[in-house]
Design an enzyme around this catalytic site. Structure first.
Site, mmCIF file in Angstrom:
data_model
loop_
_atom_site.group_PDB
_atom_site.id
_atom_site.type_symbol
_atom_site.label_atom_id
_atom_site.label_comp_id
_atom_site.label_asym_id
_atom_site.label_seq_id
_atom_site.Cartn_x
_atom_site.Cartn_y
_atom_site.Cartn_z
ATOM 1 N N GLN A 166 4.578 3.358 -5.884
ATOM 2 C CA GLN A 166 4.032 4.675 -5.553
ATOM 3 C C GLN A 166 5.038 5.751 -5.933
ATOM 4 O OE1 GLN A 166 4.350 5.917 -1.486
ATOM 5 N NE2 GLN A 166 4.723 3.807 -0.865
ATOM 6 N N SER A 185 6.937 10.951 -2.983
ATOM 7 C CA SER A 185 7.982 11.874 -2.536
ATOM 8 C C SER A 185 8.788 12.442 -3.689
ATOM 9 C CB SER A 185 8.937 11.148 -1.589
ATOM 10 O OG SER A 185 8.267 10.757 -0.423
ATOM 11 N N SER A 217 8.920 3.068 -3.729
ATOM 12 C CA SER A 217 9.049 1.646 -3.360
ATOM 13 C C SER A 217 8.636 0.741 -4.517
ATOM 14 C CB SER A 217 8.178 1.333 -2.143
ATOM 15 O OG SER A 217 8.618 2.084 -1.048
ATOM 16 N N GLU A 234 -2.720 3.724 3.847
ATOM 17 C CA GLU A 234 -1.353 3.245 3.990
ATOM 18 C C GLU A 234 -0.938 3.193 5.453
ATOM 19 O OE1 GLU A 234 3.088 4.087 2.239
ATOM 20 O OE2 GLU A 234 1.626 5.680 2.088
ATOM 21 N N ASN A 287 6.903 8.952 11.560
ATOM 22 C CA ASN A 287 6.196 8.870 12.839
ATOM 23 C C ASN A 287 6.140 10.229 13.543
ATOM 24 O OD1 ASN A 287 5.876 6.244 12.160
ATOM 25 N ND2 ASN A 287 6.740 5.391 14.044
ATOM 26 N N GLU A 288 7.069 11.123 13.202
ATOM 27 C CA GLU A 288 7.000 12.474 13.778
ATOM 28 C C GLU A 288 5.742 13.184 13.276
ATOM 29 O OE1 GLU A 288 9.834 11.093 12.624
ATOM 30 O OE2 GLU A 288 10.799 10.950 14.588
#
Lengths: 339, 394
Positions: free
Chosen positions: B125, B128, B160, B244, B375-376
């Protein structure tokens, strides 16, 4: 597989929720805490009209049950409305008597207690000596059953009422009374009753947690500080998100445990224990969140939500502490101790 | 309401189990984050796909079996219970493929999915950028219109599998004049060996090149490698991001199997009087079961066409993601504590217990709360979309 509540069960929950919402339980809870059982008994009558207690009683004794899934759904609603009284204990007593009757062929209490639980005419409390020294609301219950080892007794009376951290929970130690039944059927029926009590407590805790979350979300949307709603702050949002997370992942454990009990699965004890840990901890975390995010208001007994805040911790520990339940989750199949 | 499997479900499970029993390598493959391990895992994908086990829920024409989602869950339970290798094609299978099936053309699906299913083409992918992480819409890599396609330039990072993968997919700014940051983006696919692509592997925490930086200098991408309409890439990508975070990237089977292994490890090695450790092992078992049941409920709701608790909104995939990523770490931390002084041995140490599986699993788990949307950010999404709290500054 259809791991989804049936539409009829959801409708039942919705109508029970509507009935209790319209009845306004807060006054009954505060009266109950003060030792006035009148409004609570009126609520009890309406619950039995809705068929809640019949779900715990076998058909032979004029019930509709036992139907653990429907019971857990009902008890989640009872928790959401903080319904006072020995609701868990009455259903657990019905489970005990029903299971014993199945094994021995007769209701050991006689006098039609099972049928009268189904009709809402009588309530019951229950003490299992292995679980602790007190029976909940012994002074309000119509019958107090006690199991010690393989012996079932009906209590002759009870000691002084001990206030709980939840003022609507009133505890008293039963006094030794007449033996009703004795033997391995009692031991087995009491183990089953302990599972039912643990599961109903878990379901109630889930409802308590959901009520606390909803009430706190409402509060942080309305409360403004620094010129904005406090619910727009990340620290507040994240705490509420974690509270939802705990409740959302506890709910399927509660339903799965109900299915395991309904199907007499050999894993039922471990499933119940897992549900009890998850729901109890999630509800307790919800109560801490509610207290914290209400600020000083959350630390007052004037706040309506304080009735739920104070309920969460005792429910987490009643009918199976987290430590006992976690140990049970890891007990190997067939080796778990019976209550 | 029930949790019963039909005879057909049981037969499917038995078929999966039988196949795995005869095919799963006896000796664990080397880490897929190394050149040698990547090649070995690619070979394993070929083995899986030869008997149509690599992508069971896909349509048959693309190499799958067209089985319902419940059977995919069953497959995953058996797969991880058998201790089968990690999936080097995971990102393509669970991120790109659902997007292609939803937004891609039939021609694209026919061209891209079968070689993905067989492990012939492994995907990375490219979301970012150095200055665009959680705030993905602020990305600045560009796609400029060219004859028959686009030329992409810029820098992608934390990509990744890109150190060894064949192709990548990601978002590029195609309309710099768009009025909002998330408008004017295009979803593109490109080969990692194309002219103008430079791949610089990045060592993850333990040094293995698990991801890479991609430097792109006017790389040509033909029109046939655009997914969906040009400039509509954000909408297309968000469906992928949802996948995802959700079920497909980390199925419950991984965790139920890991919890079983943890319980066995605990029974074998732990001091039964250590109730604090026992409680954490129990919590891992309870968490794995909860995730499994949550998934059964989700699959049941999907099959019944019922939306319970905002599942259809995609926001519940954020609940999923927070839950499994934190469960994964807690579970591995408990395992390392059971192992005591041996817990610090890395997966390459000759004495590492279970061939280093716990050490490797722990390192892998640490990235979970970061990737696929931190997770934020997920907690913001849960609070705003499921609880209805007001948007605030991130």
């Amino acid at each position: 597989m259809r791991f989804l509540l049936d539409p009829e069960t959801r409708d039942f929950a919705r109508s029970l929720d509507g009935m209790l919402g319209a009845a306004g339980t807060e006054g009954a809870v505060r009266a109950w805490a003060a030792g006035d059982h009148g409004p609570g008994r009126a609520l009890w009558a309406r619950l039995s009209d809705s068929g809640v207690f019949g779900l715990a009683v076998p058909e032979r004794y004029q019930g509709l049950g036992p139907l653990p899934v429907e019971l857990t759904v009902a008890f989640e609603v009872l928790g959401r409305h903080a319904v006072p009284g020995p609701v868990v204990e009455t259903v657990a007593a019905a489970a005990l008597l029903g299971r014993h009757a199945e094994a021995s062929g007769a209701d050991p209490v006689g006098g039609g207690l099972l049928a009268e639980i189904a009709s809402g005419k009588r309530s019951a409390s229950l003490q299992l000596a292995a679980q602790g020294p007190y029976a909940l609301d012994a002074d309000a219950a119509d019958a107090v059953l006690v199991v010690e080892g393989d012996t079932l007794r009906i209590a002759a009376g009870w000691g002084p009422v001990q206030p709980s951290a939840d003022p609507a929970r009133r505890l008293a130690a039963p006094q030794v009374g007449t033996v009703l039944a004795q033997g391995p059927e009692v031991t087995a029926a009491a183990a089953h009753a302990a599972d039912v009590a643990a599961l109903m407590t878990a379901a109630q805790a889930l409802g308590v947690g959901r009520k606390l979350l909803a009430g706190t979300v409402e509060h942080v949307k309305q409360r403004a500080q620094f010129g904005v709603q406090v619910g727009s702050f990340q620290a507040v949002k994240h705490r509420l998100a974690d509270t939802l997370l705990g409740l959302e992942f506890a709910a399927p454990l509660v339903h799965a445990a109900a299915l395991a009990l309904a199907g007499c699965s050999p894993d039922a004890g471990r499933e119940v224990a897992a549900a009890k840990v998850a729901a109890g901890e999630a509800a307790y975390r919800a109560s801490r969140t509610a207290l914290q995010l209400h600020g000083a208001l959350g630390y007052t007994d004037e706040l309506g939500l304080s009735l739920w805040i104070r309920k969460a911790r005792p429910l987490r520990d009643a009918w199976g502490t987290p430590a006992a339940c976690r140990a049970r989750v890891l007990s190997a199949a067939g080796t778990e101790a019976t209550a | 309401m029930d949790l019963d499997f039909t005879p057909a479900d049981d037969a499917f499970r038995a078929e999966v189990r039988d196949w795995l029993a005869t095919h799963v390598p006896d000796v664990p493959l080397p880490s897929l984050e190394t050149a040698e391990g990547f090649a070995a895992h690619r070979e394993w994908e070929r083995t899986l796909s030869a008997d149509r086990w690599s992508v069971v829920s896909w349509p048959e024409e693309y190499g799958g079996r067209g089985v319902p989602l419940l059977h995919w869950l069953i497959f995953e339970e058996e797969y991880y219970a058998a201790g089968a290798p990690g999936r080097v094609s995971q990102n393509g299978i669970s991120l790109l493929a659902p997007t292609l099936l939803e937004h891609g053309s039939a021609q694209q699906c026919a061209r891209i999915l079968p070689p993905m299913a067989s492990g012939e083409v492994i995907w990375a992918q490219a979301w970012s950028e150095p200055e665009a992480g959680s705030d993905l819409a602020s990305l600045t890599s560009t796609a400029v219109r060219a004859e028959g396609g686009w030329r992409i330039s810029g820098q992608k990072t934390w990509s990744s599998r890109a150190a060894f993968a064949d192709r990548a997919f990601g978002l590029f700014r195609s309309d710099p004049g768009a009025d909002r940051p998330h408008r004017g983006l295009t979803y593109l696919m490109f080969p990692l060996d194309a002219e103008g692509v430079t791949v610089r592997p990045i060592g993850r925490l333990d040094g293995k090149p698990a991801f890479a930086e991609l430097f792109l200098d006017e790389v040509f991408v033909p029109d046939e490698d655009v997914i969906g309409e040009p400039h509509q890439g954000w909408r297309v990508a968000m469906s992928t991001a949802g996948d995802e975070r959700g079920l497909t990237l980390r199925s419950p089977g991984r965790f139920t199997a890991a919890a079983e292994r943890l319980t066995a490890l605990w029974r074998q090695h732990a001091d039964p009087a250590d109730s604090a450790l026992r409680d954490r092992v129990a919590d891992a078992v309870i968490g794995a079961r909860a995730y499994q049941l949550f998934a059964y409920a989700g699959v049941s709701a999907l099959a019944a066409g019922v939306d319970t608790g905002g599942r259809a909104s995609g926001a519940s995939s954020s609940l999923n993601k927070i839950f499994w990523s934190e469960l994964d770490i807690a579970l591995h931390e408990a395992a390392l504590d059971v192992l005591g002084p041996l817990g610090e041995l890395s997966d390459g140490a000759p004495d590492a217990p279970d061939g280093g599986a716990w050490a490797e699993g722990y390192t892998f788990s640490l990235a979970g709360p970061v990737y696929a949307g931190t997770n934020e950010i997920q907690r913001d999404i849960v609070a705003e979309r499921l609880l209805g709290l007001p948007k605030g500054r991130r």
